[in-house]
Design a protein around this motif. Sequence first.
Motif, PDB file in Angstrom:
ATOM      1  N   MET A   1       0.830  -1.184   0.000  1.00 34.28           N
ATOM      2  CA  MET A   1       0.000   0.000   0.000  1.00 34.28           C
ATOM      3  C   MET A   1       0.872   1.244   0.000  1.00 34.28           C
ATOM      4  O   MET A   1       1.923   1.262   0.612  1.00 34.28           O
ATOM      5  N   ALA A   2       0.404   2.240  -0.657  1.00 34.33           N
ATOM      6  CA  ALA A   2       1.037   3.548  -0.526  1.00 34.33           C
ATOM      7  C   ALA A   2       0.571   4.133   0.801  1.00 34.33           C
ATOM      8  O   ALA A   2      -0.424   3.693   1.379  1.00 34.33           O
ATOM      9  N   LEU A   3       1.285   5.119   1.255  1.00 37.15           N
ATOM     10  CA  LEU A   3       0.897   5.808   2.475  1.00 37.15           C
ATOM     11  C   LEU A   3       0.126   7.065   2.097  1.00 37.15           C
ATOM     12  O   LEU A   3       0.132   7.496   0.952  1.00 37.15           O
ATOM     13  N   MET A   4      -0.539   7.646   3.084  1.00 33.24           N
ATOM     14  CA  MET A   4      -1.261   8.893   2.861  1.00 33.24           C
ATOM     15  C   MET A   4      -1.077   9.783   4.083  1.00 33.24           C
ATOM     16  O   MET A   4      -0.750   9.300   5.169  1.00 33.24           O
ATOM     17  N   ILE A   5      -1.252  11.069   3.905  1.00 33.62           N
ATOM     18  CA  ILE A   5      -1.156  12.013   5.012  1.00 33.62           C
ATOM     19  C   ILE A   5      -2.562  12.513   5.302  1.00 33.62           C
ATOM     20  O   ILE A   5      -3.268  12.960   4.395  1.00 33.62           O
ATOM     21  N   THR A   6      -2.965  12.425   6.556  1.00 36.70           N
ATOM     22  CA  THR A   6      -4.321  12.815   6.942  1.00 36.70           C
ATOM     23  C   THR A   6      -4.389  14.292   7.329  1.00 36.70           C
ATOM     24  O   THR A   6      -3.373  14.979   7.444  1.00 36.70           O
ATOM     25  N   ASP A   7      -5.610  14.746   7.566  1.00 33.34           N
ATOM     26  CA  ASP A   7      -5.858  16.145   7.927  1.00 33.34           C
ATOM     27  C   ASP A   7      -5.232  16.548   9.254  1.00 33.34           C
ATOM     28  O   ASP A   7      -5.184  17.735   9.575  1.00 33.34           O
ATOM     29  N   GLU A   8      -4.749  15.585  10.020  1.00 33.32           N
ATOM     30  CA  GLU A   8      -4.097  15.912  11.288  1.00 33.32           C
ATOM     31  C   GLU A   8      -2.701  16.506  11.079  1.00 33.32           C
ATOM     32  O   GLU A   8      -2.072  16.969  12.025  1.00 33.32           O
ATOM     33  N   CYS A   9      -2.218  16.504   9.838  1.00 35.10           N
ATOM     34  CA  CYS A   9      -0.891  17.037   9.513  1.00 35.10           C
ATOM     35  C   CYS A   9      -0.770  18.479  10.018  1.00 35.10           C
ATOM     36  O   CYS A   9      -1.666  19.299   9.809  1.00 35.10           O
ATOM     37  N   ILE A  10       0.357  18.771  10.670  1.00 35.75           N
ATOM     38  CA  ILE A  10       0.598  20.114  11.202  1.00 35.75           C
ATOM     39  C   ILE A  10       1.641  20.871  10.373  1.00 35.75           C
ATOM     40  O   ILE A  10       2.131  21.918  10.790  1.00 35.75           O
ATOM     41  N   ASN A  11       1.970  20.369   9.192  1.00 38.43           N
ATOM     42  CA  ASN A  11       2.938  21.020   8.305  1.00 38.43           C
ATOM     43  C   ASN A  11       4.266  21.313   9.000  1.00 38.43           C
ATOM     44  O   ASN A  11       4.828  22.398   8.860  1.00 38.43           O
ATOM     45  N   CYS A  12       4.770  20.345   9.715  1.00 40.77           N
ATOM     46  CA  CYS A  12       6.006  20.550  10.479  1.00 40.77           C
ATOM     47  C   CYS A  12       7.262  20.421   9.616  1.00 40.77           C
ATOM     48  O   CYS A  12       8.354  20.714  10.068  1.00 40.77           O
TER      49      CYS A  12
ATOM     50  N   ILE B   1      -1.906  20.856   3.285  1.00 38.83           N
ATOM     51  CA  ILE B   1      -1.023  19.990   4.060  1.00 38.83           C
ATOM     52  C   ILE B   1      -0.117  19.244   3.089  1.00 38.83           C
ATOM     53  O   ILE B   1      -0.308  19.305   1.878  1.00 38.83           O
ATOM     54  N   TYR B   2       0.846  18.536   3.636  1.00 35.46           N
ATOM     55  CA  TYR B   2       1.708  17.713   2.790  1.00 35.46           C
ATOM     56  C   TYR B   2       0.899  16.577   2.180  1.00 35.46           C
ATOM     57  O   TYR B   2      -0.101  16.123   2.751  1.00 35.46           O
ATOM     58  N   VAL B   3       1.307  16.133   1.008  1.00 36.78           N
ATOM     59  CA  VAL B   3       0.637  15.042   0.300  1.00 36.78           C
ATOM     60  C   VAL B   3       1.684  14.022  -0.155  1.00 36.78           C
ATOM     61  O   VAL B   3       2.865  14.352  -0.302  1.00 36.78           O
TER      62      VAL B   3
END
Length: 83
Positions: free
Chosen positions: A1-12, A30-32
């Motif tokens: 599976m590929a990974l995904m970044i959720t809406d919890e991302c804080i753009n750190c 956010i990051y994708v």
Amino acid sequence: MALMITDECINCDVCEPECPNGAISQGPEIYVIDPSLCTECVGHYNEPQCQQVCPVDCIPLDPERKETQEELQQKYLRISATA
């Protein structure tokens, strides 16, 4: 599976430089992760590096993009051949 970044991302900004395939980039908010480049670090590391450094644990497996270890290895080989 590929990974995904959720809406919890804080753009750190810590995940993007860790990706050996260049699959992570800044999206509109956010990051994708580009699923065509994400191999979960297969071919580079034993574990996905972005998951290891994420301080908010917002990088799960993408349930829409199921891939076997063999498929991830083949994707890695395709990506590294064109790099």
